[in-house]
Design a protein around this motif. Structure first.
Motif, PDB file in Angstrom:
ATOM      1  N   GLY A  64      46.009  -5.333 -55.093  1.00  0.00           N
ATOM      2  CA  GLY A  64      45.940  -6.061 -56.257  1.00  0.00           C
ATOM      3  C   GLY A  64      44.650  -6.379 -56.323  1.00  0.00           C
ATOM      4  O   GLY A  64      44.116  -6.038 -57.745  1.00  0.00           O
ATOM      5  N   ALA A  65      43.796  -6.699 -55.581  1.00  0.00           N
ATOM      6  CA  ALA A  65      42.368  -7.246 -55.728  1.00  0.00           C
ATOM      7  C   ALA A  65      41.681  -5.994 -56.282  1.00  0.00           C
ATOM      8  O   ALA A  65      40.977  -6.097 -57.044  1.00  0.00           O
ATOM      9  CB  ALA A  65      41.673  -7.839 -54.426  1.00  0.00           C
ATOM     10  N   ASP A  66      41.746  -4.950 -55.477  1.00  0.00           N
ATOM     11  CA  ASP A  66      41.025  -3.634 -55.747  1.00  0.00           C
ATOM     12  C   ASP A  66      41.584  -2.896 -56.980  1.00  0.00           C
ATOM     13  O   ASP A  66      40.437  -2.640 -57.672  1.00  0.00           O
ATOM     14  CB  ASP A  66      41.339  -2.591 -54.604  1.00  0.00           C
ATOM     15  N   SER A  67      42.581  -3.072 -57.405  1.00  0.00           N
ATOM     16  CA  SER A  67      43.113  -2.593 -58.651  1.00  0.00           C
ATOM     17  C   SER A  67      42.473  -3.283 -59.928  1.00  0.00           C
ATOM     18  O   SER A  67      41.899  -2.766 -60.923  1.00  0.00           O
ATOM     19  CB  SER A  67      44.545  -2.779 -58.804  1.00  0.00           C
ATOM     20  N   TRP A  68      42.236  -4.798 -59.762  1.00  0.00           N
ATOM     21  CA  TRP A  68      41.852  -5.506 -60.706  1.00  0.00           C
ATOM     22  C   TRP A  68      40.419  -5.338 -60.724  1.00  0.00           C
ATOM     23  O   TRP A  68      39.610  -5.391 -61.908  1.00  0.00           O
ATOM     24  CB  TRP A  68      42.156  -7.037 -60.315  1.00  0.00           C
ATOM     25  N   ARG A  69      39.765  -5.310 -59.741  1.00  0.00           N
ATOM     26  CA  ARG A  69      38.205  -4.903 -59.686  1.00  0.00           C
ATOM     27  C   ARG A  69      37.697  -3.699 -60.259  1.00  0.00           C
ATOM     28  O   ARG A  69      36.815  -3.710 -60.936  1.00  0.00           O
ATOM     29  CB  ARG A  69      37.593  -5.091 -58.196  1.00  0.00           C
ATOM     30  N   LYS A  70      38.598  -2.707 -60.134  1.00  0.00           N
ATOM     31  CA  LYS A  70      38.229  -1.293 -60.610  1.00  0.00           C
ATOM     32  C   LYS A  70      38.648  -1.024 -61.761  1.00  0.00           C
ATOM     33  O   LYS A  70      37.948  -0.278 -62.621  1.00  0.00           O
ATOM     34  CB  LYS A  70      38.701  -0.364 -59.508  1.00  0.00           C
ATOM     35  N   GLU A  71      39.801  -1.596 -62.207  1.00  0.00           N
ATOM     36  CA  GLU A  71      40.615  -1.366 -63.490  1.00  0.00           C
ATOM     37  C   GLU A  71      40.813  -2.456 -64.515  1.00  0.00           C
ATOM     38  O   GLU A  71      41.024  -2.073 -65.578  1.00  0.00           O
ATOM     39  CB  GLU A  71      41.829  -0.406 -63.233  1.00  0.00           C
ATOM     40  N   GLY A  72      40.532  -3.568 -64.157  1.00  0.00           N
ATOM     41  CA  GLY A  72      40.487  -4.657 -64.888  1.00  0.00           C
ATOM     42  C   GLY A  72      42.111  -5.414 -64.880  1.00  0.00           C
ATOM     43  O   GLY A  72      42.888  -4.745 -63.996  1.00  0.00           O
ATOM     44  N   PHE A  73      42.328  -6.378 -65.169  1.00  0.00           N
ATOM     45  CA  PHE A  73      43.449  -7.178 -65.400  1.00  0.00           C
ATOM     46  C   PHE A  73      44.310  -6.236 -65.960  1.00  0.00           C
ATOM     47  O   PHE A  73      45.662  -6.599 -65.310  1.00  0.00           O
ATOM     48  CB  PHE A  73      43.267  -8.619 -66.205  1.00  0.00           C
ATOM     49  N   ARG A  74      44.129  -5.620 -66.878  1.00  0.00           N
ATOM     50  CA  ARG A  74      45.390  -4.946 -67.547  1.00  0.00           C
ATOM     51  C   ARG A  74      46.043  -3.618 -66.819  1.00  0.00           C
ATOM     52  O   ARG A  74      47.001  -3.312 -66.861  1.00  0.00           O
ATOM     53  CB  ARG A  74      44.628  -4.210 -68.945  1.00  0.00           C
ATOM     54  N   SER A  75      45.136  -3.433 -65.619  1.00  0.00           N
ATOM     55  CA  SER A  75      45.632  -2.373 -64.746  1.00  0.00           C
ATOM     56  C   SER A  75      47.122  -3.072 -64.057  1.00  0.00           C
ATOM     57  O   SER A  75      48.060  -2.098 -63.779  1.00  0.00           O
ATOM     58  CB  SER A  75      44.698  -1.954 -63.612  1.00  0.00           C
TER      59      SER A  75
END
Length: 305
Positions: A259-270
């Motif tokens: 979850g943290a990696d997805s948010w960091r790389k793609e933003g909250f919308r990911s």
């Protein structure tokens, strides 16, 4: 003692126990729900994981059909169809048993309070996680295949199961269990709570009298599915991404890292990818599911139409 001449003795028909009714009605309604929402389930999983996928569900579905054929929209169906009878039966039976325990009423004649409904739903969500985790993992890996059935590279359902067990062991099939638990426990509380509340609002007195208005059941069931998914949706995206690959091949150490990696790389919308497809599917599936459940409960308990 024999009956008098000309008098017909009508023997009472055996009645199913409340737990048996919950189990059988849950089994039938689960199959109805899966069949109603299969195509959109494939679309939403692709959108959650494939960063090149379209954000619009219709565009995504048409692209998949054009490139992979119409059968791709039914990919991965064998696992949920094979297990949905047990899964949904367990959910509704557990919910019914938890509700009867919480109400301290063995016959469960009176309606539960909404807080009791929420708690009984969370108990049902906890129990069903043991069934749904490996089913979701296998279904997701089937759905992410781009090779068509019968072509080189395609992996069938039994072969996929064998591959997971061989490479990752039995525990590998339970990858994502923690985030599945985080998703399913609260969402099932919301699920049953919203259904009971909205059905009562749409048909006042239905919880006490047991009235079964088809429109009220359909709308309340659909809304319950939508709101329960909205309450936990980011956890479903995280779960799908975690389960897409084995632990050895995954870039994630666990669901929190995912979850943290997805948010960091793609933003909250990911963490909201595929939401539209999920909500459309949720309304269709759960409207069909609750409608079928209520109808079967009535039929199995011998209640008049």
């Amino acid at each position: 003692m024999a009956a008098p001449p000309g008098v017909t003795v009508v023997k009472p028909s055996p009645r199913l126990s409340p737990a048996a009714i919950d189990f059988l009605a849950g089994a039938g309604s689960g199959a109805a729900g899966v069949l109603a929402g299969l195509p959109l389930d494939v679309v939403r999983v692709r959108q959650q994981i494939d960063l090149k996928s379209s954000r619009h569900m219709i565009t995504q579905a048409l692209s998949m059909v054009r490139l992979e054929g119409p059968a791709t929209l039914l990919r991965g169906a064998s696992y949920p169809l094979a297990t949905i009878t047990l899964q949904n039966a367990v959910v509704f039976q557990t919910y019914g048993m938890a509700g009867r325990w919480l109400s301290r009423d063995p016959s469960h004649r009176g309606p539960l309070t909404y807080s009791q409904v929420f708690l009984a739903g969370m108990v049902a969500g906890t129990v069903q996680t043991a069934i749904i985790t490996p089913v979701d993992l296998l279904k997701i890996r089937m759905q992410l295949q781009t090779a068509s059935q019968g072509t080189p590279g395609y992996v069938g359902s039994l072969r996929m199961l064998g591959r997971v067990v061989q490479k990752e062991g039995l525990l590998g099939a339970y990858r994502g269990f923690g985030v599945c638990l985080v998703r399913d426990v609260p969402s099932h509380g919301v699920y049953f709570g919203v259904y009971e509340y909205l059905r009562e609002r749409l048909e006042p007195g239905s919880r006490l009298k047991g009235n079964k208005n088809p429109t009220a059941m359909f709308l309340a069931g659909g809304a319950a599915g939508v709101l329960s998914w909205l309450s936990v949706y980011p956890f479903d995206v995280i779960k799908a991404r975690l389960q897409a690959t084995s632990k050895a091949d995954s870039p994630y150490t666990g669901w929190v890292h995912c979850g943290a990696d997805s948010w960091r790389k793609e933003g909250f919308r990911s963490l909201w990818r595929g939401l539209s497809s999920t909500l459309h599917r949720a309304f269709i599936c759960n409207a069909a599911l609750f409608y079928t459940y209520e109808w079967l409960t009535q039929a199995l308990s011998g209640e008049p139409d």
